[in-house]
Design a protein around this motif. Structure first.
Motif, PDB file in Angstrom:
ATOM      1  N   UNK A 196       1.604  -1.228  -1.413  1.00  0.00           N
ATOM      2  CA  UNK A 196       1.313  -0.333  -0.930  1.00  0.00           C
ATOM      3  C   UNK A 196      -0.134  -0.283   0.006  1.00  0.00           C
ATOM      4  N   UNK A 197      -1.438  -1.135  -0.858  1.00  0.00           N
ATOM      5  CA  UNK A 197      -2.462  -1.188   0.136  1.00  0.00           C
ATOM      6  C   UNK A 197      -2.733  -0.929   2.042  1.00  0.00           C
ATOM      7  N   UNK A 198      -1.262  -1.878   2.290  1.00  0.00           N
ATOM      8  CA  UNK A 198      -0.679  -1.499   3.498  1.00  0.00           C
ATOM      9  C   UNK A 198      -0.727  -0.570   4.335  1.00  0.00           C
ATOM     10  N   UNK A 199       0.234   0.870   3.482  1.00  0.00           N
ATOM     11  CA  UNK A 199       0.952   1.920   3.333  1.00  0.00           C
ATOM     12  C   UNK A 199      -0.211   3.069   4.031  1.00  0.00           C
ATOM     13  N   UNK A 200      -1.722   2.559   2.588  1.00  0.00           N
ATOM     14  CA  UNK A 200      -2.377   3.223   2.685  1.00  0.00           C
ATOM     15  C   UNK A 200      -3.909   3.513   3.912  1.00  0.00           C
TER      16      UNK A 200
ATOM     17  N   UNK B   1     -16.832  16.430   5.504  1.00  0.00           N
ATOM     18  CA  UNK B   1     -16.197  16.846   4.073  1.00  0.00           C
ATOM     19  C   UNK B   1     -14.822  16.980   3.655  1.00  0.00           C
ATOM     20  N   UNK B   2     -14.231  17.531   4.957  1.00  0.00           N
ATOM     21  CA  UNK B   2     -13.235  17.383   4.917  1.00  0.00           C
ATOM     22  C   UNK B   2     -12.630  16.443   4.995  1.00  0.00           C
ATOM     23  N   UNK B   3     -12.865  15.796   5.779  1.00  0.00           N
ATOM     24  CA  UNK B   3     -12.277  14.376   6.467  1.00  0.00           C
ATOM     25  C   UNK B   3     -12.129  13.222   5.179  1.00  0.00           C
ATOM     26  N   UNK B   4     -13.511  12.996   4.949  1.00  0.00           N
ATOM     27  CA  UNK B   4     -13.820  12.333   3.085  1.00  0.00           C
ATOM     28  C   UNK B   4     -13.020  12.305   2.509  1.00  0.00           C
ATOM     29  N   UNK B   5     -12.361  13.526   2.149  1.00  0.00           N
ATOM     30  CA  UNK B   5     -11.698  13.977   1.096  1.00  0.00           C
ATOM     31  C   UNK B   5     -10.346  13.482   1.576  1.00  0.00           C
ATOM     32  N   UNK B   6      -9.929  13.999   2.564  1.00  0.00           N
ATOM     33  CA  UNK B   6      -8.469  12.816   2.782  1.00  0.00           C
ATOM     34  C   UNK B   6      -8.494  11.432   2.859  1.00  0.00           C
ATOM     35  N   UNK B   7      -9.653  10.745   3.046  1.00  0.00           N
ATOM     36  CA  UNK B   7      -9.757   9.533   2.832  1.00  0.00           C
ATOM     37  C   UNK B   7      -9.287   9.382   0.790  1.00  0.00           C
ATOM     38  N   UNK B   8     -10.101   9.687  -0.031  1.00  0.00           N
ATOM     39  CA  UNK B   8     -10.420  10.416  -1.450  1.00  0.00           C
ATOM     40  C   UNK B   8      -8.636  10.358  -1.742  1.00  0.00           C
ATOM     41  N   UNK B   9      -8.334  11.329  -0.876  1.00  0.00           N
ATOM     42  CA  UNK B   9      -6.879  11.264  -1.412  1.00  0.00           C
ATOM     43  C   UNK B   9      -5.624  10.200  -1.391  1.00  0.00           C
ATOM     44  N   UNK B  10      -6.405   9.147  -0.015  1.00  0.00           N
ATOM     45  CA  UNK B  10      -5.224   8.263  -0.021  1.00  0.00           C
ATOM     46  C   UNK B  10      -5.608   7.669  -1.012  1.00  0.00           C
ATOM     47  N   UNK B  11      -6.738   7.027  -1.429  1.00  0.00           N
ATOM     48  CA  UNK B  11      -7.151   6.169  -2.603  1.00  0.00           C
ATOM     49  C   UNK B  11      -6.318   6.722  -3.809  1.00  0.00           C
ATOM     50  N   UNK B  12      -6.683   8.230  -3.971  1.00  0.00           N
ATOM     51  CA  UNK B  12      -5.803   9.134  -5.049  1.00  0.00           C
ATOM     52  C   UNK B  12      -4.592   8.504  -5.357  1.00  0.00           C
ATOM     53  N   UNK B  13      -4.153   8.652  -4.600  1.00  0.00           N
ATOM     54  CA  UNK B  13      -2.615   8.460  -4.263  1.00  0.00           C
ATOM     55  C   UNK B  13      -2.194   6.880  -4.460  1.00  0.00           C
ATOM     56  N   UNK B  14      -3.339   5.663  -4.024  1.00  0.00           N
ATOM     57  CA  UNK B  14      -2.633   4.348  -4.918  1.00  0.00           C
ATOM     58  C   UNK B  14      -3.324   4.156  -5.930  1.00  0.00           C
ATOM     59  N   UNK B  15      -3.847   4.944  -6.398  1.00  0.00           N
ATOM     60  CA  UNK B  15      -3.660   4.738  -8.242  1.00  0.00           C
ATOM     61  C   UNK B  15      -2.809   5.661  -8.852  1.00  0.00           C
ATOM     62  N   UNK B  16      -1.789   6.148  -8.271  1.00  0.00           N
ATOM     63  CA  UNK B  16      -0.846   7.368  -8.700  1.00  0.00           C
ATOM     64  C   UNK B  16       0.827   6.599  -8.791  1.00  0.00           C
ATOM     65  N   UNK B  17       0.537   5.353  -7.749  1.00  0.00           N
ATOM     66  CA  UNK B  17       1.676   4.506  -6.910  1.00  0.00           C
ATOM     67  C   UNK B  17       2.047   4.569  -8.362  1.00  0.00           C
ATOM     68  N   UNK B  18       4.100   4.330  -8.051  1.00  0.00           N
ATOM     69  CA  UNK B  18       4.504   3.494 -10.092  1.00  0.00           C
ATOM     70  C   UNK B  18       4.675   2.224  -9.335  1.00  0.00           C
ATOM     71  N   UNK B  19       4.650   1.811 -10.955  1.00  0.00           N
ATOM     72  CA  UNK B  19       5.059   0.165 -11.045  1.00  0.00           C
ATOM     73  C   UNK B  19       6.243  -0.218 -10.877  1.00  0.00           C
ATOM     74  N   UNK B  20       6.422  -1.040  -9.684  1.00  0.00           N
ATOM     75  CA  UNK B  20       7.897  -2.071  -9.985  1.00  0.00           C
ATOM     76  C   UNK B  20       7.916  -3.140  -9.320  1.00  0.00           C
ATOM     77  N   UNK B  21       8.423  -3.697 -10.783  1.00  0.00           N
ATOM     78  CA  UNK B  21       8.488  -5.183 -10.863  1.00  0.00           C
ATOM     79  C   UNK B  21       9.277  -5.765 -10.123  1.00  0.00           C
ATOM     80  N   UNK B  22       8.819  -7.352 -10.060  1.00  0.00           N
ATOM     81  CA  UNK B  22       9.698  -7.966  -9.367  1.00  0.00           C
ATOM     82  C   UNK B  22      10.640  -8.431  -9.706  1.00  0.00           C
TER      83      UNK B  22
END
Length: 227
Positions: free
Chosen positions: A20-24, A81-102
């Motif tokens: 997920x971090x690699x994708x971000x 500010x719009x550019x910063x907003x896009x970066x924050x969106x990447x972070x928020x998307x990470x916080x909402x990633x589903x949990x997939x068990x190994x």
């Protein structure tokens, strides 16, 4: 083995995380592809992350702040500010990633529960790690949850003191030799390494681990063969 407490790392040991971090980071590089190569951008992010560890610690929020600092560097502080907003969106998307068990994680925990005191010992954001544990439905298997600011010898020693456990009675299982194995070996515990297919650069080491209390496995199911 007669150890009393078995601790598991969380990210990339119990569930997927690093991809997920690699994708971000790929998304971030795409935003700033006109400023530098992906390799240069990734190097800048890592430098900021490492520099910021004493202030921000580990986790998604720290990663997001490091991306913002990288963007400021790349754009010479002209990012909008719009550019910063896009970066924050990447972070928020990470916080909402589903949990997939190994694979086989829950099978192993079911087998060990009741035989040992099971613990989660992980780094990262407290709120995010608790969310992932809740969403994973694995909380029922664990006696104790530790979200550590770091995984140094001192951090493990303090945790074992809280658990009233001697190092010789402690096993730590994780995907990072640097964080999950070496500090535990150094205080007298047993370190079990289960590699994940991708590793954060910060967690990599450039030498072979040789120690009488070190155990290298290929998957989590093999844990049942050593306990």
């Amino acid at each position: 083995m007669a150890q009393k407490i078995i601790a598991f790392d969380a990210d990339d040991t119990l569930w997927h995380n690093e991809p997920y971090f690699d994708e971000a980071q790929e998304r971030f590089c795409a935003l700033f592809q006109d400023y530098a190569s992906s390799q240069e951008i990734l190097g800048l992010i890592l430098n900021h992350q490492v520099k910021n560890l004493p202030l921000y610690g580990f986790g998604i929020k720290a990663f997001t702040l490091s991306m913002i600092e990288t963007a400021l560097n790349l754009t010479e502080h002209t990012i909008s500010g719009k550019g910063i907003e896009k970066i924050i969106a990447i972070g928020k998307d990470l916080l909402e990633k589903p949990v997939e068990l190994l694979p086989d994680v829950e099978t192993v925990l079911q087998e060990l529960k009741g035989k040992y005191k099971l613990v989660v010992a992980t780094k990262g954001d407290l709120k995010d790690q608790h969310r992932k544990l809740h969403d994973s439905n694995l909380g029922v298997y664990f006696h104790h949850i530790e979200v550590l600011s770091d995984k140094t010898e001192l951090d493990y020693t303090k945790m074992l003191n809280r658990l009233d456990c001697q190092p010789k009675d402690f096993v730590m299982i994780g995907n990072s030799l640097k964080s999950d194995v070496l500090p535990v070996l150094n205080i007298g515990g047993t370190g079990v390494h289960i590699p994940y297919h991708t590793t954060w650069e910060y967690e990599k080491i450039d030498f072979e681990v040789k120690h009488e209390n070190f155990i290298a496995l290929t998957n989590i199911k093999e844990v049942l063969n050593i306990l």
